[in-house]
Design a protein around this motif. Structure first.
Motif, PDB file in Angstrom:
ATOM      1  N   UNK A 115       7.701   2.990   6.411  1.00 45.12           N
ATOM      2  CA  UNK A 115       7.693   2.047   5.300  1.00 45.12           C
ATOM      3  C   UNK A 115       7.154   0.717   5.821  1.00 45.12           C
ATOM      4  N   UNK A 116       7.123  -0.266   4.954  1.00 43.63           N
ATOM      5  CA  UNK A 116       6.732  -1.627   5.327  1.00 43.63           C
ATOM      6  C   UNK A 116       7.756  -2.575   4.725  1.00 43.63           C
ATOM      7  N   UNK A 117       8.253  -3.479   5.560  1.00 41.81           N
ATOM      8  CA  UNK A 117       9.114  -4.564   5.100  1.00 41.81           C
ATOM      9  C   UNK A 117       8.225  -5.774   4.912  1.00 41.81           C
ATOM     10  N   UNK A 118       8.240  -6.319   3.720  1.00 44.64           N
ATOM     11  CA  UNK A 118       7.426  -7.496   3.405  1.00 44.64           C
ATOM     12  C   UNK A 118       8.366  -8.596   2.933  1.00 44.64           C
ATOM     13  N   UNK A 119       8.354  -9.711   3.640  1.00 42.73           N
ATOM     14  CA  UNK A 119       9.164 -10.865   3.261  1.00 42.73           C
ATOM     15  C   UNK A 119       8.185 -11.952   2.829  1.00 42.73           C
ATOM     16  N   UNK A 120       8.258 -12.310   1.550  1.00 41.99           N
ATOM     17  CA  UNK A 120       7.284 -13.224   0.957  1.00 41.99           C
ATOM     18  C   UNK A 120       7.772 -14.671   0.983  1.00 41.99           C
ATOM     19  N   UNK A 121       6.836 -15.573   1.177  1.00 42.40           N
ATOM     20  CA  UNK A 121       7.107 -16.984   0.996  1.00 42.40           C
ATOM     21  C   UNK A 121       7.493 -17.178  -0.469  1.00 42.40           C
ATOM     22  N   UNK A 122       8.605 -17.845  -0.735  1.00 41.13           N
ATOM     23  CA  UNK A 122       8.988 -18.050  -2.141  1.00 41.13           C
ATOM     24  C   UNK A 122       8.002 -18.985  -2.845  1.00 41.13           C
ATOM     25  N   UNK A 123       7.081 -18.398  -3.585  1.00 39.70           N
ATOM     26  CA  UNK A 123       6.118 -19.190  -4.343  1.00 39.70           C
ATOM     27  C   UNK A 123       5.779 -18.442  -5.631  1.00 39.70           C
ATOM     28  N   UNK A 124       5.044 -19.094  -6.480  1.00 40.06           N
ATOM     29  CA  UNK A 124       4.719 -18.528  -7.791  1.00 40.06           C
ATOM     30  C   UNK A 124       3.876 -17.257  -7.670  1.00 40.06           C
ATOM     31  N   UNK A 125       3.020 -17.224  -6.660  1.00 41.70           N
ATOM     32  CA  UNK A 125       2.099 -16.100  -6.515  1.00 41.70           C
ATOM     33  C   UNK A 125       2.824 -14.776  -6.252  1.00 41.70           C
ATOM     34  N   UNK A 126       3.906 -14.810  -5.505  1.00 45.48           N
ATOM     35  CA  UNK A 126       4.616 -13.564  -5.184  1.00 45.48           C
ATOM     36  C   UNK A 126       5.841 -13.336  -6.062  1.00 45.48           C
ATOM     37  N   UNK A 127       6.063 -14.226  -7.010  1.00 48.45           N
ATOM     38  CA  UNK A 127       7.268 -14.193  -7.829  1.00 48.45           C
ATOM     39  C   UNK A 127       7.527 -12.833  -8.490  1.00 48.45           C
ATOM     40  N   UNK A 133       1.244   2.557   3.600  1.00 50.58           N
ATOM     41  CA  UNK A 133      -0.089   3.002   3.219  1.00 50.58           C
ATOM     42  C   UNK A 133      -0.951   2.984   4.478  1.00 50.58           C
ATOM     43  N   UNK A 134      -1.488   4.097   4.838  1.00 50.03           N
ATOM     44  CA  UNK A 134      -2.371   4.179   6.008  1.00 50.03           C
ATOM     45  C   UNK A 134      -3.806   3.992   5.538  1.00 50.03           C
ATOM     46  N   UNK A 135      -4.432   2.894   5.948  1.00 48.41           N
ATOM     47  CA  UNK A 135      -5.794   2.620   5.469  1.00 48.41           C
ATOM     48  C   UNK A 135      -6.771   3.738   5.822  1.00 48.41           C
ATOM     49  N   UNK A 136      -7.692   3.948   4.914  1.00 47.96           N
ATOM     50  CA  UNK A 136      -8.779   4.893   5.137  1.00 47.96           C
ATOM     51  C   UNK A 136     -10.053   4.108   5.359  1.00 47.96           C
ATOM     52  N   UNK A 137     -11.087   4.480   4.681  1.00 46.70           N
ATOM     53  CA  UNK A 137     -12.366   3.796   4.804  1.00 46.70           C
ATOM     54  C   UNK A 137     -12.355   2.533   3.954  1.00 46.70           C
ATOM     55  N   UNK A 138     -12.593   1.368   4.558  1.00 48.23           N
ATOM     56  CA  UNK A 138     -12.660   0.144   3.750  1.00 48.23           C
ATOM     57  C   UNK A 138     -13.829   0.213   2.766  1.00 48.23           C
ATOM     58  N   UNK A 139     -13.638  -0.356   1.580  1.00 46.75           N
ATOM     59  CA  UNK A 139     -14.722  -0.372   0.594  1.00 46.75           C
ATOM     60  C   UNK A 139     -15.966  -1.042   1.152  1.00 46.75           C
ATOM     61  N   UNK A 140     -15.761  -2.021   2.027  1.00 46.07           N
ATOM     62  CA  UNK A 140     -16.911  -2.715   2.618  1.00 46.07           C
ATOM     63  C   UNK A 140     -17.757  -1.786   3.491  1.00 46.07           C
ATOM     64  N   UNK A 141     -17.186  -0.650   3.891  1.00 43.87           N
ATOM     65  CA  UNK A 141     -17.921   0.314   4.705  1.00 43.87           C
ATOM     66  C   UNK A 141     -18.700   1.329   3.882  1.00 43.87           C
TER      67      UNK A 141
END
Length: 145
Positions: free
Chosen positions: A61-73, A105-113
């Motif tokens: 899994x991934x633990x994500x701790x967000x800065x308390x701001x409007x963008x991640x609200x 989520x295990x990244x695959x091929x980036x869209x930029x590629x």
């Protein structure tokens, strides 16, 4: 548990410095509450601290701790609404700590590629999966613009 520094840019504001000071404790608390074994932060996380984690049952899994701001609200609300359809699945959320536990989520091929046509095909396939009725608590796009 080792202290995690968090994104360096956060030290530019008083709120960011306060969050950075609390960050090691927030990670410890989340790891304890959700029975996680956490690793070193992902280097590319920008607006949060994101760490690989292993659940008690051995799943990644991934633990994500967000800065308390409007963008991640409402990030957890959006992930819950999508329910793993076109985005990672939300496994748990602690609104007070602004912490999310999401599937890894295990990244695959980036869209930029990819060539432009292939990248567009991926987006054309993804957008209908993400197109869901928003409603509360989300703000209309017109307000955001």
């Amino acid at each position: 548990m080792e202290a995690h520094p968090g994104p360096a840019w956060a030290s530019a504001t008083a709120a960011g410095r306060e969050w950075l000071e609390r960050l090691p404790r927030l990670v410890e608390e989340c790891a304890a509450v959700w029975s996680l074994d956490v690793g070193e932060p992902f280097p590319d996380a920008f607006a949060s601290l994101a760490l690989p984690a292993r659940l008690a049952d051995g799943r990644d899994a991934v633990l994500k701790v967000c800065l308390p701001d409007r963008e991640s609200e409402h990030e957890a609300d959006a992930l819950a609404r999508w329910n793993g359809e076109g985005a990672v699945r939300l496994l748990a959320h602690d609104r007070g700590r602004r912490a999310l536990l999401v599937e890894r989520c295990r990244p695959g091929t980036p869209l930029s590629g990819l060539d432009a046509g292939s990248a567009l095909d991926v987006l054309v396939g993804l957008l209908p999966r993400l197109w869901v009725t928003a409603g509360e608590p989300f703000r209309p796009l017109a307000e955001e613009a």
